[in-house]
Motif scaffolding. Structure first.
Motif, PDB file in Angstrom:
ATOM      1  N   PRO A  44       0.879  -1.188  -0.114  1.00 47.48           N
ATOM      2  CA  PRO A  44       0.052   0.142  -0.114  1.00 47.48           C
ATOM      3  C   PRO A  44       0.771   1.180   0.084  1.00 47.48           C
ATOM      4  N   GLU A  45       2.206   1.226   0.175  1.00 42.23           N
ATOM      5  CA  GLU A  45       3.050   2.283   0.364  1.00 42.23           C
ATOM      6  C   GLU A  45       3.288   3.121  -1.214  1.00 42.23           C
ATOM      7  N   GLY A  46       3.064   2.653  -2.098  1.00 41.70           N
ATOM      8  CA  GLY A  46       3.346   3.201  -3.424  1.00 41.70           C
ATOM      9  C   GLY A  46       2.995   2.376  -4.695  1.00 41.70           C
ATOM     10  N   PRO A  47       3.407   2.840  -5.785  1.00 41.03           N
ATOM     11  CA  PRO A  47       3.031   2.192  -7.157  1.00 41.03           C
ATOM     12  C   PRO A  47       3.555   0.755  -7.247  1.00 41.03           C
ATOM     13  N   THR A  48       3.210  -0.164  -7.752  1.00 40.89           N
ATOM     14  CA  THR A  48       3.600  -1.341  -7.994  1.00 40.89           C
ATOM     15  C   THR A  48       4.955  -1.322  -9.145  1.00 40.89           C
ATOM     16  N   LEU A  49       5.733  -2.236  -8.852  1.00 37.61           N
ATOM     17  CA  LEU A  49       6.715  -2.578  -9.816  1.00 37.61           C
ATOM     18  C   LEU A  49       6.333  -2.351 -11.334  1.00 37.61           C
ATOM     19  N   SER A  50       5.188  -3.098 -11.645  1.00 42.56           N
ATOM     20  CA  SER A  50       4.826  -3.060 -12.906  1.00 42.56           C
ATOM     21  C   SER A  50       4.265  -2.002 -13.508  1.00 42.56           C
ATOM     22  N   SER A  51       3.526  -1.122 -12.573  1.00 45.00           N
ATOM     23  CA  SER A  51       3.053   0.145 -13.087  1.00 45.00           C
ATOM     24  C   SER A  51       4.330   1.094 -13.348  1.00 45.00           C
ATOM     25  N   GLU A  52       5.148   1.007 -12.256  1.00 46.54           N
ATOM     26  CA  GLU A  52       6.557   1.811 -12.550  1.00 46.54           C
ATOM     27  C   GLU A  52       7.142   1.511 -13.864  1.00 46.54           C
ATOM     28  N   TRP A  53       7.378   0.218 -14.169  1.00 47.57           N
ATOM     29  CA  TRP A  53       7.780  -0.322 -15.458  1.00 47.57           C
ATOM     30  C   TRP A  53       7.145   0.528 -16.571  1.00 47.57           C
ATOM     31  N   SER A  54       5.734   0.282 -16.412  1.00 46.06           N
ATOM     32  CA  SER A  54       5.041   1.219 -17.546  1.00 46.06           C
ATOM     33  C   SER A  54       5.225   2.421 -17.911  1.00 46.06           C
ATOM     34  N   ARG A  55       5.345   3.143 -16.586  1.00 45.55           N
ATOM     35  CA  ARG A  55       5.561   4.463 -16.551  1.00 45.55           C
ATOM     36  C   ARG A  55       7.110   4.879 -17.425  1.00 45.55           C
ATOM     37  N   ILE A  56       7.897   4.339 -16.869  1.00 48.33           N
ATOM     38  CA  ILE A  56       9.125   4.436 -17.081  1.00 48.33           C
ATOM     39  C   ILE A  56       9.436   4.104 -18.632  1.00 48.33           C
ATOM     40  N   HIS A  57       8.757   2.795 -19.007  1.00 50.62           N
ATOM     41  CA  HIS A  57       8.939   2.589 -20.540  1.00 50.62           C
ATOM     42  C   HIS A  57       8.361   3.599 -21.451  1.00 50.62           C
ATOM     43  N   GLY A  58       7.069   4.147 -20.959  1.00 55.48           N
ATOM     44  CA  GLY A  58       6.615   5.110 -21.924  1.00 55.48           C
ATOM     45  C   GLY A  58       7.331   6.252 -22.004  1.00 55.48           C
ATOM     46  N   VAL A  59       8.217   6.603 -20.771  1.00 53.16           N
ATOM     47  CA  VAL A  59       8.731   8.026 -20.917  1.00 53.16           C
ATOM     48  C   VAL A  59       9.853   7.627 -21.832  1.00 53.16           C
ATOM     49  N   HIS A  60      10.553   6.601 -21.641  1.00 51.02           N
ATOM     50  CA  HIS A  60      11.725   6.074 -22.495  1.00 51.02           C
ATOM     51  C   HIS A  60      11.258   6.308 -23.789  1.00 51.02           C
ATOM     52  N   GLY A  61       9.980   5.842 -24.346  1.00 50.18           N
ATOM     53  CA  GLY A  61       9.456   5.704 -25.775  1.00 50.18           C
ATOM     54  C   GLY A  61       9.480   7.387 -26.127  1.00 50.18           C
ATOM     55  N   GLU A  62       9.051   7.828 -25.493  1.00 50.87           N
ATOM     56  CA  GLU A  62       8.881   9.448 -25.885  1.00 50.87           C
ATOM     57  C   GLU A  62       9.995  10.218 -26.121  1.00 50.87           C
ATOM     58  N   LEU A  63      11.115   9.869 -25.147  1.00 47.73           N
ATOM     59  CA  LEU A  63      12.615  10.277 -25.404  1.00 47.73           C
ATOM     60  C   LEU A  63      12.960   9.839 -26.670  1.00 47.73           C
ATOM     61  N   ALA A  64      12.879   8.501 -26.733  1.00 47.12           N
ATOM     62  CA  ALA A  64      13.621   8.089 -27.993  1.00 47.12           C
ATOM     63  C   ALA A  64      12.959   8.715 -29.351  1.00 47.12           C
ATOM     64  N   ALA A  65      11.707   8.918 -29.347  1.00 42.26           N
ATOM     65  CA  ALA A  65      10.926   9.448 -30.496  1.00 42.26           C
ATOM     66  C   ALA A  65      11.406  11.076 -30.486  1.00 42.26           C
ATOM     67  N   SER A  66      11.617  11.574 -29.614  1.00 44.07           N
ATOM     68  CA  SER A  66      12.192  13.032 -29.633  1.00 44.07           C
ATOM     69  C   SER A  66      13.750  13.013 -30.315  1.00 44.07           C
ATOM     70  N   SER A  67      14.307  12.120 -29.747  1.00 39.46           N
ATOM     71  CA  SER A  67      15.780  11.837 -30.277  1.00 39.46           C
ATOM     72  C   SER A  67      15.634  11.456 -31.676  1.00 39.46           C
ATOM     73  N   GLU A  68      14.807  10.822 -32.217  1.00 39.61           N
ATOM     74  CA  GLU A  68      14.538  10.587 -33.607  1.00 39.61           C
ATOM     75  C   GLU A  68      14.228  12.065 -34.254  1.00 39.61           C
TER      76      GLU A  68
END
Length: 115
Positions: A44-68
Motif C-alpha cells: 500500500p506504500e506506493g506504485p507497483t513495480l509493474s506500473s513503475e515499469w510501464s511509466r518509465i517505459h512510456g517516458v523512454h519511448g517518448e524520449l526515443a521519439a524526440s531523439s529521432e
C-alpha cells in the motif's frame, strides 16, 4: 540557423543523458520484478513495480521519439532543406523553429494536421 542547430545539438545531449538514466532505472526495475521474494502488488506504500515499469517505459519511448526527431532535423540541416515545410514546401517561420527546432511543418500546415 546556427543558433537553432546549436539548440538541436544541445537537446540531443540532454536526451542522451535522460535516456541513459532511464535505461539504468528500467534495468533496476526489471531486476526487482524478477526477484521471487518481491510482492509489490499488495504494497500500500506506493506504485507497483509493474506500473513503475510501464511509466518509465512510456517516458523512454517518448524520449526515443524526440531523439529521432532531433536527428532528423540535424539531417535536414546537413541536406539543406531545414526550415522547409514537408507538406507545402514553404518556409517554416523562425519563431516556430525557435519554439520547436525539430518542426517539419509550417504553422499553417501544423494547424491543418491537428484538425
Amino acid at each position: 540557423m546556427r543558433l537553432l542547430e546549436a539548440r538541436l545539438r544541445e537537446r540531443r545531449l540532454e536526451i542522451d543523458s535522460e535516456l541513459g538514466g532511464l535505461a539504468q532505472t528500467l534495468h533496476d526495475v526489471r531486476e526487482a520484478r524478477g526477484a521471487e521474494s518481491v510482492d509489490d502488488e499488495h504494497d500500500p506504500e506506493g506504485p507497483t513495480l509493474s506500473s513503475e515499469w510501464s511509466r518509465i517505459h512510456g517516458v523512454h519511448g517518448e524520449l526515443a521519439a524526440s531523439s529521432e526527431a532531433v536527428d532528423a532535423a540535424l539531417d535536414r540541416i546537413t541536406a539543406g532543406n531545414y526550415s522547409v515545410c514537408e507538406r507545402c514546401g514553404l518556409p517554416i517561420g523562425f519563431a516556430r523553429l525557435e519554439a520547436r527546432p525539430e518542426a517539419t511543418l509550417c504553422i499553417i500546415c501544423a494547424r491543418a494536421a491537428e484538425r
